[in-house]
Enzyme design. Structure first.
Site, mmCIF file in Angstrom:
data_model
loop_
_atom_site.group_PDB
_atom_site.id
_atom_site.type_symbol
_atom_site.label_atom_id
_atom_site.label_comp_id
_atom_site.label_asym_id
_atom_site.label_seq_id
_atom_site.Cartn_x
_atom_site.Cartn_y
_atom_site.Cartn_z
ATOM 1 N N THR A 27 0.872 -1.174 0.000
ATOM 2 C CA THR A 27 0.000 0.000 0.000
ATOM 3 C C THR A 27 0.905 1.219 0.000
ATOM 4 O OG1 THR A 27 0.006 0.107 2.400
ATOM 5 C CG2 THR A 27 -1.737 -1.207 1.392
ATOM 6 N N VAL A 86 7.621 -2.564 7.089
ATOM 7 C CA VAL A 86 7.561 -1.099 7.116
ATOM 8 C C VAL A 86 8.169 -0.519 5.841
ATOM 9 C CG1 VAL A 86 8.292 0.975 8.364
ATOM 10 C CG2 VAL A 86 7.635 -1.085 9.638
ATOM 11 N N LYS A 87 7.397 0.363 5.214
ATOM 12 C CA LYS A 87 7.857 0.972 3.966
ATOM 13 C C LYS A 87 8.492 2.330 4.279
ATOM 14 C CE LYS A 87 5.743 0.814 -0.590
ATOM 15 N NZ LYS A 87 4.487 0.966 -1.328
ATOM 16 N N ILE A 88 9.740 2.460 3.895
ATOM 17 C CA ILE A 88 10.511 3.685 4.198
ATOM 18 C C ILE A 88 10.967 4.313 2.877
ATOM 19 C CG2 ILE A 88 12.709 4.517 5.214
ATOM 20 C CD1 ILE A 88 10.974 3.666 7.465
#
Ligand code: G3P
Length: 222
Positions: A27, A86-88
């Protein structure tokens, strides 16, 4: 190759899960906004709902851009469900956040990758995934697939375990091309995944098989 679906739409996620070939969900804040999901509480609940639907990992993106805030947000997202990755974003503070979060055992997907150098740095910092955005490179007249090829070469040269997660996929051909190059994962809209299933000769062949079977049954009755 792993198949992820790139959406925050729960019906589409359910449909992909039911198909039986889903390995993950990605997402981003734009996809969440498209579903009308705003505010921390609603966003967090939506991530939990997605995790309940799938037997797969779910990328949840931070919206902060400083190191301190990114690690705080990343830890909170990871605590929602063990499926969360976790998207960074690939920025300087993001690299430090990848290093910190991965050292704590939190998986990181580095997003907004547009160069091989960015992918190399993310892998070195400990990211589990790098997400090169193919479609957006194609949109500006640069060949997105060449980036995937370069990253594949670099990761293979050094044995990086970081997975190449090809993103910003526009259609079934992108998926096939990524598979040829050796991307580890493709994240695509449901329409692109379903587009892989179709061929007019399959439909024509099936119609003939069924018609022949029916004809044979009718003549056996005579
Ligand atoms: O989720 C990241 C990426 O897949 C976005 O794709 O279509 O907005 O370029 P797109």
């Amino acid at each position: 190759m792993k198949f992820f679906i790139d959406t925050a739409n729960l019906d589409q996620i359910r449909e992909a899960q039911d198909l039986g070939i889903l390995d993950g969900v990605t997402t981003n804040p734009s996809l969440m906004a498209k579903e009308g999901i705003t505010g921390d509480d609603k966003v967090n609940k939506h991530y939990k709902d997605i995790c309940d639907i799938v037997d797969a990992n779910v990328s949840a993106e931070v919206i902060s851009i400083t190191y301190d805030e990114m690690i705080k947000e990343g830890e909170a997202l990871a605590a929602l469900n063990p499926k969360i990755v976790v998207k960074i974003p690939m920025i300087k503070d993001g690299v430090k956040a990848i290093k910190y979060l991965s050292s704590k055992g939190i998986r990181v997907n580095t997003t907004l990758i547009f160069s091989a150098g960015q992918a190399l740095v993310a892998a070195k910092a400990g990211a589990s995934y790098v997400s090169p955005f193919l479609g957006r490179l194609d949109d500006i007249g640069s060949e997105g697939l060449l980036l995937v090829e370069d990253i594949r070469t670099i990761f293979d040269n050094y044995g990086y375990e970081c997975e190449i997660l090809a993103a910003s996929i526009r259609g079934p051909l992108h998926i096939i091309d990524c598979a040829k190059i050796g991307a580890d994962v493709v994240t695509a809209p449901l329409s692109a995944i379903l587009g892989l299933l179709n061929h007019p000769l399959t439909d024509k062949g099936l119609a003939t098989f069924l018609a022949d079977h029916k004809k044979a049954g009718e003549s056996a009755k005579k």
